[in-house]
Design a protein around this motif. Structure first.
Motif, PDB file in Angstrom:
ATOM      1  N   MET A 160       4.771  -2.394   2.690  1.00  0.00           N
ATOM      2  CA  MET A 160       4.378  -3.330   3.010  1.00  0.00           C
ATOM      3  C   MET A 160       4.326  -4.420   5.114  1.00  0.00           C
ATOM      4  O   MET A 160       4.504  -4.007   5.025  1.00  0.00           O
ATOM      5  N   GLU A 161       2.598  -4.977   4.584  1.00  0.00           N
ATOM      6  CA  GLU A 161       3.419  -5.569   5.371  1.00  0.00           C
ATOM      7  C   GLU A 161       2.719  -7.533   5.084  1.00  0.00           C
ATOM      8  O   GLU A 161       1.652  -7.162   4.131  1.00  0.00           O
ATOM      9  N   HIS A 171       1.214  -1.372   0.134  1.00  0.00           N
ATOM     10  CA  HIS A 171      -0.237  -0.241  -0.298  1.00  0.00           C
ATOM     11  C   HIS A 171       0.819   0.812  -0.081  1.00  0.00           C
ATOM     12  O   HIS A 171       1.988   1.109   0.130  1.00  0.00           O
ATOM     13  N   THR A 172       0.287   2.222  -0.456  1.00  0.00           N
ATOM     14  CA  THR A 172       0.609   3.957  -0.664  1.00  0.00           C
ATOM     15  C   THR A 172       1.953   3.808  -1.237  1.00  0.00           C
ATOM     16  O   THR A 172       3.141   3.844  -0.744  1.00  0.00           O
ATOM     17  N   PRO A 173       1.573   3.991  -2.450  1.00  0.00           N
ATOM     18  CA  PRO A 173       3.062   3.127  -3.471  1.00  0.00           C
ATOM     19  C   PRO A 173       3.498   5.265  -3.959  1.00  0.00           C
ATOM     20  O   PRO A 173       2.496   5.736  -3.628  1.00  0.00           O
ATOM     21  N   GLU A 174       4.552   5.437  -3.930  1.00  0.00           N
ATOM     22  CA  GLU A 174       5.409   6.405  -3.713  1.00  0.00           C
ATOM     23  C   GLU A 174       5.758   5.876  -5.815  1.00  0.00           C
ATOM     24  O   GLU A 174       6.589   5.192  -5.981  1.00  0.00           O
ATOM     25  N   ILE A 175       5.299   6.310  -6.981  1.00  0.00           N
ATOM     26  CA  ILE A 175       5.351   5.697  -7.793  1.00  0.00           C
ATOM     27  C   ILE A 175       6.493   6.546  -9.255  1.00  0.00           C
ATOM     28  O   ILE A 175       5.697   8.108  -9.036  1.00  0.00           O
ATOM     29  N   THR A 176       7.223   6.699  -9.285  1.00  0.00           N
ATOM     30  CA  THR A 176       7.811   7.635  -9.692  1.00  0.00           C
ATOM     31  C   THR A 176       7.608   7.174 -11.748  1.00  0.00           C
ATOM     32  O   THR A 176       9.144   6.644 -11.870  1.00  0.00           O
ATOM     33  N   LEU A 177       7.484   7.998 -13.029  1.00  0.00           N
ATOM     34  CA  LEU A 177       7.417   7.531 -14.094  1.00  0.00           C
ATOM     35  C   LEU A 177       9.433   8.786 -14.529  1.00  0.00           C
ATOM     36  O   LEU A 177       9.141   9.654 -14.290  1.00  0.00           O
ATOM     37  N   PHE A 225       6.656  -6.236   7.967  1.00  0.00           N
ATOM     38  CA  PHE A 225       6.619  -4.906   8.262  1.00  0.00           C
ATOM     39  C   PHE A 225       7.766  -3.987   7.829  1.00  0.00           C
ATOM     40  O   PHE A 225       9.233  -4.314   7.981  1.00  0.00           O
ATOM     41  N   GLY A 226       7.579  -3.491   6.714  1.00  0.00           N
ATOM     42  CA  GLY A 226       8.798  -2.918   5.675  1.00  0.00           C
ATOM     43  C   GLY A 226       8.130  -1.994   4.087  1.00  0.00           C
ATOM     44  O   GLY A 226       7.389  -1.805   4.041  1.00  0.00           O
ATOM     45  N   HIS A 227       9.572  -2.330   3.298  1.00  0.00           N
ATOM     46  CA  HIS A 227       9.571  -1.750   1.638  1.00  0.00           C
ATOM     47  C   HIS A 227       9.659  -2.628   0.658  1.00  0.00           C
ATOM     48  O   HIS A 227      10.981  -2.804   0.843  1.00  0.00           O
ATOM     49  N   TYR A 228       9.138  -2.245  -0.019  1.00  0.00           N
ATOM     50  CA  TYR A 228       9.343  -2.736  -1.308  1.00  0.00           C
ATOM     51  C   TYR A 228      10.437  -1.884  -2.007  1.00  0.00           C
ATOM     52  O   TYR A 228       9.539  -0.772  -2.206  1.00  0.00           O
ATOM     53  N   HIS A 229      11.327  -1.720  -3.090  1.00  0.00           N
ATOM     54  CA  HIS A 229      12.462  -0.642  -3.876  1.00  0.00           C
ATOM     55  C   HIS A 229      12.014  -0.907  -4.595  1.00  0.00           C
ATOM     56  O   HIS A 229      12.902  -2.446  -4.855  1.00  0.00           O
ATOM     57  N   GLU A 230      11.508  -0.623  -5.921  1.00  0.00           N
ATOM     58  CA  GLU A 230      11.259  -1.409  -6.921  1.00  0.00           C
ATOM     59  C   GLU A 230      12.209  -0.168  -8.732  1.00  0.00           C
ATOM     60  O   GLU A 230      11.102   0.525  -8.179  1.00  0.00           O
ATOM     61  N   THR A 231      12.111  -0.530  -9.473  1.00  0.00           N
ATOM     62  CA  THR A 231      12.284  -0.332 -10.510  1.00  0.00           C
ATOM     63  C   THR A 231      11.018  -1.672 -11.838  1.00  0.00           C
ATOM     64  O   THR A 231      10.895  -2.356 -11.420  1.00  0.00           O
ATOM     65  N   TYR A 232      10.923  -1.010 -12.304  1.00  0.00           N
ATOM     66  CA  TYR A 232       9.637  -1.152 -13.547  1.00  0.00           C
ATOM     67  C   TYR A 232       9.787  -1.388 -14.707  1.00  0.00           C
ATOM     68  O   TYR A 232      10.911  -0.374 -15.102  1.00  0.00           O
ATOM     69  N   GLU A 233       9.372  -2.156 -15.888  1.00  0.00           N
ATOM     70  CA  GLU A 233       9.957  -1.302 -17.060  1.00  0.00           C
ATOM     71  C   GLU A 233       8.990  -1.741 -18.156  1.00  0.00           C
ATOM     72  O   GLU A 233       8.110  -2.219 -17.965  1.00  0.00           O
TER      73      GLU A 233
END
Length: 140
Positions: free
Chosen positions: A88-89, A70-76, A103-111
């Motif tokens: 995440m939980e 939840h609470t995504p921070e997404i940057t194009l 409890f924590g965070h996913y730090h991701e990149t997307y293509e």
């Protein structure tokens, strides 16, 4: 659908497919050369979509999992690349009855390739992990 919404739906699919153990569907969430880094939460670093699915399907075979992001921070970053951080939980019930709530965070990149967004890299960091032992049944 705009790109940010498509990435949100990608992550929602990740959680659903992971928890339902739909490994063939899960494979389509990741780029072929995905890098998964769970060393920040006591796990491994794995490269390659097929390798990661093989690992997951073996590692989680006897576990019941529930993941919420939840609470995504997404940057194009460009037309075909993006970054994101998700709170995440997760809850995991191990085969021996122990349970983990994390409890924590996913730090991701997307293509984006051929009109479809996929996870290119994912690093899981943990803020907290609570483990409970199985409760004993009634005593006679």
């Amino acid at each position: 659908m705009d790109d940010i919404e498509a990435i949100k739906q990608l992550k929602a699919r990740y959680c659903r497919l992971l928890d339902t153990k739909d490994w063939s569907g899960m494979r389509h969430v990741f780029a072929d050369d995905v890098v998964i880094d769970a060393t920040g939460s006591g796990g491994s670093r794995i490269t390659g979509g097929d390798t990661f699915i093989d690992y997951l399907s073996t590692q989680l075979a006897d576990y019941l999992t529930v993941h919420h992001c939840h609470t995504p921070e997404i940057t194009l970053d460009a037309a075909t690349t993006a970054t994101g951080i998700w709170a995440m939980e997760d809850r995991v019930r191990f085969a021996d009855g122990r349970e983990l709530t994390g409890f924590g965070h996913y730090h991701e990149t997307y293509e984006k390739a051929d009109g479809t967004w996929r996870i290119k890299s994912s690093a899981l960091t943990r803020l907290r992990m609570d483990i409970t032992e199985p409760t004993a049944g009634p005593q006679h």
